[in-house]
Design a protein around this motif. Structure first.
Motif, PDB file in Angstrom:
ATOM      1  N   LEU A 269       0.626  -1.137  -0.221  1.00  0.00           N
ATOM      2  CA  LEU A 269       0.087  -0.084   0.176  1.00  0.00           C
ATOM      3  C   LEU A 269       0.806   1.157  -0.131  1.00  0.00           C
ATOM      4  O   LEU A 269       0.472   2.202  -0.451  1.00  0.00           O
ATOM      5  N   SER A 270       2.072   0.893   0.668  1.00  0.00           N
ATOM      6  CA  SER A 270       3.020   2.811   0.849  1.00  0.00           C
ATOM      7  C   SER A 270       3.172   3.145  -0.668  1.00  0.00           C
ATOM      8  O   SER A 270       3.111   3.414  -1.046  1.00  0.00           O
ATOM      9  N   LEU A 272       2.055   1.660  -3.471  1.00  0.00           N
ATOM     10  CA  LEU A 272       1.556   2.195  -4.401  1.00  0.00           C
ATOM     11  C   LEU A 272       0.943   3.832  -4.170  1.00  0.00           C
ATOM     12  O   LEU A 272       0.366   4.086  -4.878  1.00  0.00           O
ATOM     13  N   MET A 273       0.960   4.019  -2.814  1.00  0.00           N
ATOM     14  CA  MET A 273       0.663   5.763  -2.761  1.00  0.00           C
ATOM     15  C   MET A 273       2.062   7.114  -3.351  1.00  0.00           C
ATOM     16  O   MET A 273       1.591   7.693  -3.579  1.00  0.00           O
ATOM     17  N   THR A 274       2.827   6.051  -2.923  1.00  0.00           N
ATOM     18  CA  THR A 274       3.687   6.949  -3.638  1.00  0.00           C
ATOM     19  C   THR A 274       3.922   7.095  -5.706  1.00  0.00           C
ATOM     20  O   THR A 274       3.706   8.187  -6.109  1.00  0.00           O
ATOM     21  N   LEU A 277       0.217   9.296  -5.712  1.00  0.00           N
ATOM     22  CA  LEU A 277       0.854  10.777  -5.620  1.00  0.00           C
ATOM     23  C   LEU A 277       2.134  11.318  -6.558  1.00  0.00           C
ATOM     24  O   LEU A 277       0.997  12.006  -7.251  1.00  0.00           O
ATOM     25  N   LEU A 281       0.311  14.062  -9.238  1.00  0.00           N
ATOM     26  CA  LEU A 281       1.191  15.199  -9.324  1.00  0.00           C
ATOM     27  C   LEU A 281       1.692  15.539 -10.807  1.00  0.00           C
ATOM     28  O   LEU A 281       0.998  16.727 -11.640  1.00  0.00           O
ATOM     29  N   ARG A 309      -4.890  -1.215  -6.618  1.00  0.00           N
ATOM     30  CA  ARG A 309      -5.866  -0.678  -5.395  1.00  0.00           C
ATOM     31  C   ARG A 309      -6.643  -1.303  -4.529  1.00  0.00           C
ATOM     32  O   ARG A 309      -7.329  -2.134  -3.720  1.00  0.00           O
TER      33      ARG A 309
ATOM     34  N   ASP B   8       8.019   9.369   7.442  1.00  0.00           N
ATOM     35  CA  ASP B   8       7.821   7.970   7.050  1.00  0.00           C
ATOM     36  C   ASP B   8       9.135   7.453   6.485  1.00  0.00           C
ATOM     37  O   ASP B   8      10.150   7.962   6.284  1.00  0.00           O
ATOM     38  N   ASP B  10       9.183   4.644   4.347  1.00  0.00           N
ATOM     39  CA  ASP B  10       9.661   4.755   3.021  1.00  0.00           C
ATOM     40  C   ASP B  10       9.933   6.055   2.312  1.00  0.00           C
ATOM     41  O   ASP B  10       9.296   7.203   2.115  1.00  0.00           O
ATOM     42  N   ASP B  12      10.855   6.791  -0.874  1.00  0.00           N
ATOM     43  CA  ASP B  12      10.201   7.249  -1.713  1.00  0.00           C
ATOM     44  C   ASP B  12       9.206   8.169  -1.457  1.00  0.00           C
ATOM     45  O   ASP B  12       8.964   9.273  -2.135  1.00  0.00           O
ATOM     46  N   LEU B  13       8.093   7.389  -0.965  1.00  0.00           N
ATOM     47  CA  LEU B  13       7.066   8.248  -0.633  1.00  0.00           C
ATOM     48  C   LEU B  13       7.253   9.805   0.283  1.00  0.00           C
ATOM     49  O   LEU B  13       6.318  10.230   0.026  1.00  0.00           O
ATOM     50  N   ALA B  16       7.915  11.965  -2.116  1.00  0.00           N
ATOM     51  CA  ALA B  16       6.417  11.845  -3.259  1.00  0.00           C
ATOM     52  C   ALA B  16       5.596  13.220  -2.331  1.00  0.00           C
ATOM     53  O   ALA B  16       5.212  13.764  -2.705  1.00  0.00           O
ATOM     54  N   LEU B  17       5.495  12.683  -1.272  1.00  0.00           N
ATOM     55  CA  LEU B  17       4.309  13.731  -0.010  1.00  0.00           C
ATOM     56  C   LEU B  17       5.149  15.250  -0.197  1.00  0.00           C
ATOM     57  O   LEU B  17       5.018  15.764  -0.268  1.00  0.00           O
ATOM     58  N   GLU B  19       7.205  16.602  -2.380  1.00  0.00           N
ATOM     59  CA  GLU B  19       7.219  17.249  -3.523  1.00  0.00           C
ATOM     60  C   GLU B  19       5.581  17.499  -3.834  1.00  0.00           C
ATOM     61  O   GLU B  19       5.245  19.198  -4.099  1.00  0.00           O
ATOM     62  N   VAL B  20       4.534  16.541  -3.385  1.00  0.00           N
ATOM     63  CA  VAL B  20       3.296  17.211  -3.870  1.00  0.00           C
ATOM     64  C   VAL B  20       2.728  18.393  -2.721  1.00  0.00           C
ATOM     65  O   VAL B  20       2.802  19.182  -2.696  1.00  0.00           O
ATOM     66  N   PRO B 104      -3.440   3.549   0.446  1.00  0.00           N
ATOM     67  CA  PRO B 104      -3.422   4.383   0.220  1.00  0.00           C
ATOM     68  C   PRO B 104      -3.933   5.735   0.192  1.00  0.00           C
ATOM     69  O   PRO B 104      -5.143   5.165  -0.145  1.00  0.00           O
TER      70      PRO B 104
END
Lengths: 478, 136
Positions: A269-270, A272-274, A277, A281, A309, B8, B10, B12-13, B16-17, B19-20, B104
């Motif tokens: 899930l993590s 997938l969120m990346t 997003l 974007l 998802r 976090d 992760d 990469d996440l 991404a967060l 950047e968003v 997600p």
């Protein structure tokens, strides 16, 4: 261990069966020997002996009567003794002297007639009895001697009344005839006594030889019966232990599988969120810079990501669905059903499906609101999804109070489900015929697992062409 | 615009967060575990913390606990829990924050929650005695 004890059990049962059978055979043989002995004694020897005794009594009575005629009445004992004494005294004298004593000749002919009739009856009775081989000669001799006795008595009766008739020769002859009858009676009685004795000896022999065998067989059978019971008990215990072990192993497997599936789904899930997003974007920037082709490509990628998802969410939910509820959790059926219906209303409208809620019980059930929501929405989502190809599109949700449990039904007007497919539908990764919507076939499997983990059930009633009713039940709160 | 701390493991996440959120005009710092997050708080206090639950060394609830216990100023910072953890609602209740986003979560939804948190600025009201539903 189980195989050995099963073998022991089979041996014990065979021994028990053989022992019991042999015991029954022995006992029935003994019973038949005893019955034939009984038959010989009761039906043959016994009656014959009784009849012979009757005949003896008859003869003795007639003899006594004749003696009475000649020697005087038994009641007149003094006279009789005097006569006998005189007889003895005058033994040297001719019997003529004695017999010339004052006669009272045959005063009681009617009594003799009666005795005769009785005698005839007892003889007939004796002759009518069952015979045995070897019985013919004593019987014939007895009959001859009885006939002779009768003729001697008749001679007394034929003597002229009056004094001085010579009865001495006839008296001797009567004694001889009585003696002959007595001898023949004894022979006939002996014959039947021997028959009875032989039969008794047979019975005794049989019981002496059979009894020890019967006791031995009884002991063996009892031991086999005890062995059978013990071995059966042990086998049942072993089977129970085996079942318990396998149940535990299954539970452990299920727990491991749940933990594994949950871990995998969670770890997906993590990232997938990346990706999501990033795509969102990129989509914004592509739109801002006016790049429609890039925007389209990103939209396709986003749609695919949505499906992935959904799959991962389904997997995660399925993995979690086997978990037992915490004690004390409960949910309002009415609230959850109406919330779900509200949530699905826009989706139903979009698919031109009439979504209706009917008769919902106000009972609470033993599961969390989240679980109940998942159960109801899985069924409603399925119903709406598979109605797309139908002409009439209606989904009815109802919740019935069945006392100990609440049954939630979702009825659709879809194509229905063939009986052969109905059970299979609840297996994981099985999808309905002609399914086109994105899913991996975990919805109904999740419903069943959730319902069963909470002490309920799930199923479907359907006839092809007449829609389907998918249902689940959950124990209600008392 | 606001000053936001993303915590976090992760990477990469987290990037991404960041950047968003930067794209939305915020100033963003990133940490990869609870201790890193606490160190960033030492540097300066942000307007909002985006906090993962399951992390190595010091996890999300552990960091929230430290924020509450160590420094009076830090306990006023609103926390937005972002996690795929199954018991997310229970952890949110225990930390006492009204803001959470299950992974997600799409960009629009995330930004809506961030905006709401920045607007309301509700600090967490921890209930550490509530039965644990979070990771050890």
């Amino acid at each position: 261990v189980t195989r050995a004890s099963l073998r022991g059990l089979v041996v014990a049962v065979v021994v028990l069966f053989a022992g019991t059978t042999a015991l029954v055979v022995l006992l029935s043989r003994a019973a038949s020997v005893l019955a034939s002995t009984d038959e010989v004694i009761a039906n043959r020897a016994g009656p014959n002996i009784v009849a012979l005794q009757t005949i003896r009594a008859d003869v003795q009575q007639q003899h006594a009567l004749v003696d009475e005629w000649v020697l005087g009445a038994p009641g007149d004992s003094a006279v009789r003794r005097a006569r006998i004494d005189a007889l003895r005294r005058e033994a040297a004298q001719s019997r003529h002297d004695y017999l010339s004593l004052p006669p009272t000749w045959f005063p009681e002919t009617p009594r003799m007639d009666a005795l005769r009739r009785e005698a005839t009856r007892s003889r007939e009775e004796y002759l009518s009895l069952e015979r045995a081989p070897g019985d013919a000669s004593p019987r014939a001799a007895l009959m001859d001697s009885l006939d002779h006795f009768d003729s001697v008595v008749d001679r007394f009766r034929a003597l002229p009344p009056g004094d001085g008739a010579d009865t001495s020769g006839a008296l001797y002859e009567l004694d001889a005839a009585v003696g002959q009858v007595g001898g023949n009676l004894a022979r006939a009685t002996d014959f039947w006594a021997d028959v009875a004795n032989a039969a008794s000896r047979d019975a005794l022999g049989v019981s002496r030889t059979l009894l020890p065998s019967a006791i031995l067989l009884g002991i063996v059978s009892a031991a086999a019966a005890v062995g059978t019971i013990l071995l059966t008990f042990r086998s049942v215990r072993q089977a129970e232990a085996l079942a318990e072990t396998s149940r535990r192993a299954l539970e452990r497997k299920a727990e491991e599988l749940e933990a594994f599936a949950g871990r995998v789904a969670h770890d997906l899930l993590s990232p997938l969120m990346t990706v999501g997003l990033g795509l969102d974007l990129a989509q914004r920037r592509a739109a801002a810079f006016g790049e429609p082709r890039a925007s389209n490509a990103i939209a396709r990628a986003s749609a695919t990501l949505q499906r992935v998802r959904a799959f991962v969410s389904d997997l995660l939910e399925f993995a979690r669905s086997g978990a037992k509820p915490l004690p004390g959790t409960h949910a309002s059926v009415d609230g959850v059903v109406r919330d779900v219906a509200e949530e699905f209303e826009p989706i139903a409208q979009e698919a031109h499906v009439e979504l209706r809620v009917e008769s919902v019980t106000d009972r609470d059930v033993r599961c969390s609101p989240g679980v109940l929501t998942s159960l109801v929405s899985n069924l409603v989502e399925n119903a709406v999804k598979y109605l797309v190809s139908s002409e009439m599109r209606r989904v009815v949700v109802r919740a019935l109070d069945l006392g100990k449990e609440v049954r939630v039904e979702v009825e659709d007007t879809g194509p229905g489900i063939a009986p052969s497919d109905q059970e299979r539908l609840f297996d994981p990764f099985v999808r309905g015929p002609g399914a086109s919507a994105p899913a991996i076939g975990l919805g109904l499997a999740t419903v069943r697992r959730l319902a069963e983990a909470h002490g309920g059930h799930a199923g479907v009633q359907s006839e092809p062409g007449h829609g389907a009713v998918f249902w689940f039940s959950i124990p209600s709160v008392a | 615009m606001a000053d936001i701390l993303v915590v976090d493991d992760d990477r990469d996440l987290a990037a991404a967060l960041a950047e968003v959120l930067e794209d939305a005009g915020h100033t963003v710092r990133v940490a990869h575990d609870g201790w890193g997050g606490l160190a960033a708080l030492d540097e300066r206090l942000p307007d909002l913390v985006l906090l993962d639950i399951e992390m190595p060394s010091l996890d999300g609830p552990g960091m929230a606990h430290q924020m509450f216990v160590l420094d009076v100023g830090r306990d006023k910072i609103p926390i937005l829990l972002v996690s795929a953890f199954v018991g997310l609602p229970a952890v949110a209740r225990r930390i006492g924050t009204p803001y959470s986003a299950p992974k997600p979560c799409g960009l629009d939804r995330l930004l809506r929650i961030v905006d709401r948190a920045l607007l309301e600025k509700k600090p967490p009201e921890p209930r550490f005695n509530e039965p644990s539903a979070g990771p050890p």
